[in-house]
Design a protein around this motif. Structure first.
Motif, PDB file in Angstrom:
ATOM      1  N   CYS A   1      32.548  50.846  38.273  1.00 39.91           N
ATOM      2  CA  CYS A   1      32.505  49.385  38.217  1.00 39.91           C
ATOM      3  C   CYS A   1      33.780  48.734  38.741  1.00 39.91           C
ATOM      4  CB  CYS A   1      32.209  48.951  36.787  1.00 39.91           C
ATOM      5  SG  CYS A   1      33.247  49.791  35.597  1.00 39.91           S
ATOM      6  N   HIS A   2      34.690  49.507  39.339  1.00 40.98           N
ATOM      7  CA  HIS A   2      35.914  48.953  39.911  1.00 40.98           C
ATOM      8  C   HIS A   2      36.442  49.953  40.946  1.00 40.98           C
ATOM      9  CE1 HIS A   2      37.101  51.555  36.540  1.00 40.98           C
ATOM     10  NE2 HIS A   2      37.989  51.978  37.424  1.00 40.98           N
TER      11      HIS A   2
ATOM     12  N   ASN B   1      32.706  42.187  39.637  1.00 41.61           N
ATOM     13  CA  ASN B   1      32.933  42.452  38.219  1.00 41.61           C
ATOM     14  C   ASN B   1      34.152  41.638  37.805  1.00 41.61           C
ATOM     15  OD1 ASN B   1      33.691  43.602  35.758  1.00 41.61           O
ATOM     16  ND2 ASN B   1      33.564  45.722  36.470  1.00 41.61           N
TER      17      ASN B   1
ATOM     18  N   CYS C   1      37.063  44.935  34.561  1.00 41.35           N
ATOM     19  CA  CYS C   1      38.072  45.972  34.783  1.00 41.35           C
ATOM     20  C   CYS C   1      38.753  45.968  36.168  1.00 41.35           C
ATOM     21  CB  CYS C   1      37.543  47.344  34.437  1.00 41.35           C
ATOM     22  SG  CYS C   1      35.882  47.642  34.993  1.00 41.35           S
TER      23      CYS C   1
HETATM   24 ZN    ZN Z   1      35.368  49.306  35.880  1.00 41.21          ZN
END
Ligand code: ZN
Ligand code: MG
Length: 221
Positions: free
Chosen positions: A91-92, A121, A124
């Protein structure tokens, strides 16, 4: 539980070394790096397309997405060198991925500016150093005016906050004064910009800011 925390600390420390390597290489080449962070659909790629149309800066882009090369295809269609990173669920972006992607771009000596579009996102991506000079937050009118206080780390860390899709404000209950007041509470020094990437409003100010940052990093430019 304790072991999990320790492992994460070690992973983050290892990644910090990759970030330092990237920062050193960019400093030697006088290339500015911006880490562009915002939710899915905030208009990050569209902002980049509008940026290419206005700036004479020599740019390259690293695209971070969970899956597909759709954003890289859009950037390539504009004639800008681009590398797509697929995180396969991550997610990053992390610095080791960016360091590898650098190898597939033109030599840094041929660039003024490297923009990394992080995975969509608000959480994070703000926690990870990729070796960038600045993080820039992108938030769009349809997401609502409450995002800065709900996702404070990104809006606190950002050197600039860009509010996109301002042409949609008349159709949506978006409180612009609240949005910018909340950003100022978190980040009094942050530069605030409003853009409509489709019609080009505000893009000149954004490109002017990039030019200023590039010149401040490399006085020879
Ligand atoms: Zn992430
Ligand atoms: Mg995108």
């Amino acid at each position: 539980m304790q072991r999990k925390v320790t492992l994460q600390q070690n992973v983050m420390a290892a990644d910090e070394r990759h970030a330092q390597n990237i920062r050193k290489r960019l400093a030697e080449a006088g290339v500015l790096m911006v880490n562009l962070i915002g939710s899915p659909g905030a208009g990050k790629t569209t902002l980049l397309e509008a940026t290419f149309r206005k700036t004479p800066l020599r740019m390259a882009v690293i695209e971070g997405d969970v899956a597909t090369s759709r954003d890289a295809q859009r950037i390539a269609a504009a004639g800008v060198p681009v590398v797509q990173i697929n995180t396969q669920g991550g997610c990053h972006l992390e610095a080791h991925l960016v360091e590898r992607a650098l190898e597939a771009l033109p030599p840094l000596a041929e660039l003024d500016l490297l923009i990394v579009e992080n995975v969509g996102n608000l959480v994070c991506p703000a926690e990870f150093d990729l070796g960038e000079d600045f993080k820039v937050a992108v938030s769009s009118v349809p997401e609502g005016s409450d995002k800065p206080l709900k996702y404070p780390l990104l809006f606190t860390e950002a050197k600039a906050v860009i509010l996109t899709k301002i042409d949609l404000a008349p159709y949506i209950a978006f409180d612009k004064a609240l949005f910018f007041d909340d950003v100022k509470k978190l980040n009094p020094e942050g530069v605030l910009l409003e853009v409509d990437s489709i019609h080009g409003d505000g893009i000149e100010s954004w490109c002017g800011l990039l030019q200023e940052w590039v010149c401040a990093k490399d006085v020879s430019k």
